[in-house]
Design an enzyme around this catalytic site. Structure first.
Site, short mmCIF file in Angstrom:
data_model
loop_
_atom_site.label_atom_id
_atom_site.label_comp_id
_atom_site.label_asym_id
_atom_site.label_seq_id
_atom_site.Cartn_x
_atom_site.Cartn_y
_atom_site.Cartn_z
N ASP A 19 0.84 -1.20 0.00
CA ASP A 19 0.00 0.00 0.00
C ASP A 19 0.88 1.24 0.00
O ASP A 19 1.85 1.33 0.75
CB ASP A 19 -0.90 0.00 1.24
N ASP A 118 -4.08 2.40 -5.07
CA ASP A 118 -2.93 2.55 -4.15
C ASP A 118 -2.53 1.24 -3.47
O ASP A 118 -1.71 1.25 -2.56
CB ASP A 118 -3.24 3.61 -3.10
N GLU A 119 -3.09 0.12 -3.90
CA GLU A 119 -2.81 -1.13 -3.21
C GLU A 119 -2.76 -2.30 -4.19
O GLU A 119 -3.53 -2.35 -5.15
CB GLU A 119 -3.89 -1.38 -2.15
#
Length: 435
Positions: A19, A118-119
């Site tokens: 992340d 974002d992950e």
């Protein structure tokens, strides 16, 4: 019962869940030459609305001011340290692409699952012999992303995707090293000690309430209830939650499951409460047209439509969500718009409207369907018109050609024409940099 679970018989992979800390805010910090962990940046969806949503905030903002994703603009205190910025979705997507390219230096495409902007999950089982132990690989990825993009990432490592995700959310993000490893053998001191049920991946507030009603208030208690009892009350989800509480997850990243039916959807929070039928219908049709463009772009058709209307906070009811089956699969704007119009007409009683979500359901490739004999000629004409408009917009931009209702009062088409994913594609800073 849990005591019968033999971890030695379960599949054991080397999985990383990575992340980027406060992704949007961190990207904005880097472009301003500020260390992401030293910044006081808040990315907000729209400067013009007091109730606009916070899309991201720097770690220091979360810690010192309690402002996080989902907070509202009116909750942000007046403090000279705080820097409130507009989103730059095009830039975020480009940075995400560069991060994924870094991941591909360590895994093949089939072992990479981009979970969100974002992950991502990486299964390094097949490549660890090339790059080292999981902890070593995690550190290498952290260093490369910092060296090349100046972004800070947290890494959860686990024997399966579930444990990697839990390690990320419940330990890595709070560690100085930003890395944590949870194995099957660690479950009693890790998973069972997760403080809240909703901190467990997969347990929503709805399921938390259902478990509370059964007298289950913690992950430890969930792990020590009879699985058959849980199944009798919660169905197959009861069993899944039980096994998750023991860290059991058979999923494998390279075996991604495709759903039988897909859907294309679009949502919009209006700038103000809309009370005019003409204004609401204009926005509704604009959104329907955007989805139909996507259907045609990928040569897909839909068999059902779904409309969700959320009313203003000043109304007594929340709104409505209705679905309508289409007589035949189609991707024509004029046809699909008629069914959305019908749902709205049947369910709206003059309430103030604040949010609109439209969805084309049961989406499949167009080639799987055959036009009916009587509708084929008219359908072909409609298809040509849609395709010509699509081609003009593709070549000259969204606003190169538009419908008359796009100029009506209340329309948001021209205002939102530069948006990406529902947010501004470029901030004022982007525009200044281009000058």
């Amino acid at each position: 019962m849990g005591e019968d679970i033999d971890y030695s018989k379960l599949p054991r992979r080397d999985v990383l869940c990575i992340d980027v800390k406060s992704f949007f805010a961190s990207v904005e910090a880097v472009r301003r030459k500020i260390h992401p962990l030293d910044a006081y940046i808040i990315v907000i969806s729209d400067f013009e609305r007091p109730g606009a949503v916070v899309l991201a905030s720097s770690p220091k903002v979360k810690k010192e001011f309690g402002i996080k994703t989902g907070s509202r603009k009116f909750q942000i205190p007046e403090d000279p340290k705080l820097m409130i910025v507009e989103p730059s979705m095009s830039l975020y997507l480009e940075i995400n692409r560069r991060i994924c390219d870094i991941f591909r230096r360590f895994v093949a495409d089939e072992d990479l699952l981009v979970y969100s902007i974002d992950e991502a999950f990486l299964d390094i089982s097949a490549t660890r012999k090339l790059f080292g132990e999981p902890l070593e690989i995690a550190r290498k990825i952290q260093k490369i992303i910092w060296d090349e993009l100046k972004l800070v990432v947290s890494v959860g490592i686990g024997d399966n995707p579930l444990l990697a995700k839990l390690a990320l959310d419940n330990e890595a993000k709070n560690n100085k090293s930003q890395i944590a490893y949870w194995s099957y053998e660690d479950v009693p001191r890790t998973v069972w000690r997760i403080p809240k049920l909703t901190d467990m991946w997969g347990i929503s507030y709805g399921y938390e309430k259902k478990l509370n009603d059964l007298g289950i208030k913690s992950v430890y208690e969930l792990a020590h209830r009879n699985p058959l009892f849980l199944k009798s009350y919660l169905g197959i989800m009861g069993l899944q939650l039980y096994y998750h509480s023991w860290g059991v997850d058979y999923s494998r990243i390279s075996e991604k499951v495709e759903s039988k039916h897909h859907s294309y959807s679009k949502g919009q929070m209006l700038m103000r409460d809309y009370d005019s039928k003409l204004e609401i219908m204009a926005v509704l049709r604009e959104m329907v047209e955007q989805i139909c463009i996507r259907l045609r772009k990928y040569d897909m058709v839909c068999e059902a439509v779904s409309l969700y209307i959320s009313f203003s906070k000043h109304e007594a009811s929340f709104g409505f969500k209705k679905t309508k089956k289409l007589p035949r699969a189609t991707n024509h704007t004029s046809e699909i718009a008629l069914y959305f119009d019908a749902i709205f007409e049947e369910n709206w009683r003059g309430e103030l409207v604040r949010q609109i979500n439209v969805s084309c359901e049961e989406v499949n490739p167009a080639e799987a369907y055959q036009l009916d004999l009587f509708g084929s000629i008219q359908s072909e004409k409609t298809n040509k018109i849609d395709n010509i408009i699509d081609e003009i917009r593709e070549k000259y931009g969204k606003t190169s050609v538009f419908r008359a209702y796009n100029l009506s009062h209340g329309s948001t088409f021209l205002h939102r024409s530069g948006y990406v994913g529902g947010h501004k594609g470029a901030s004022s800073l982007d525009k200044e940099e281009k000058k």
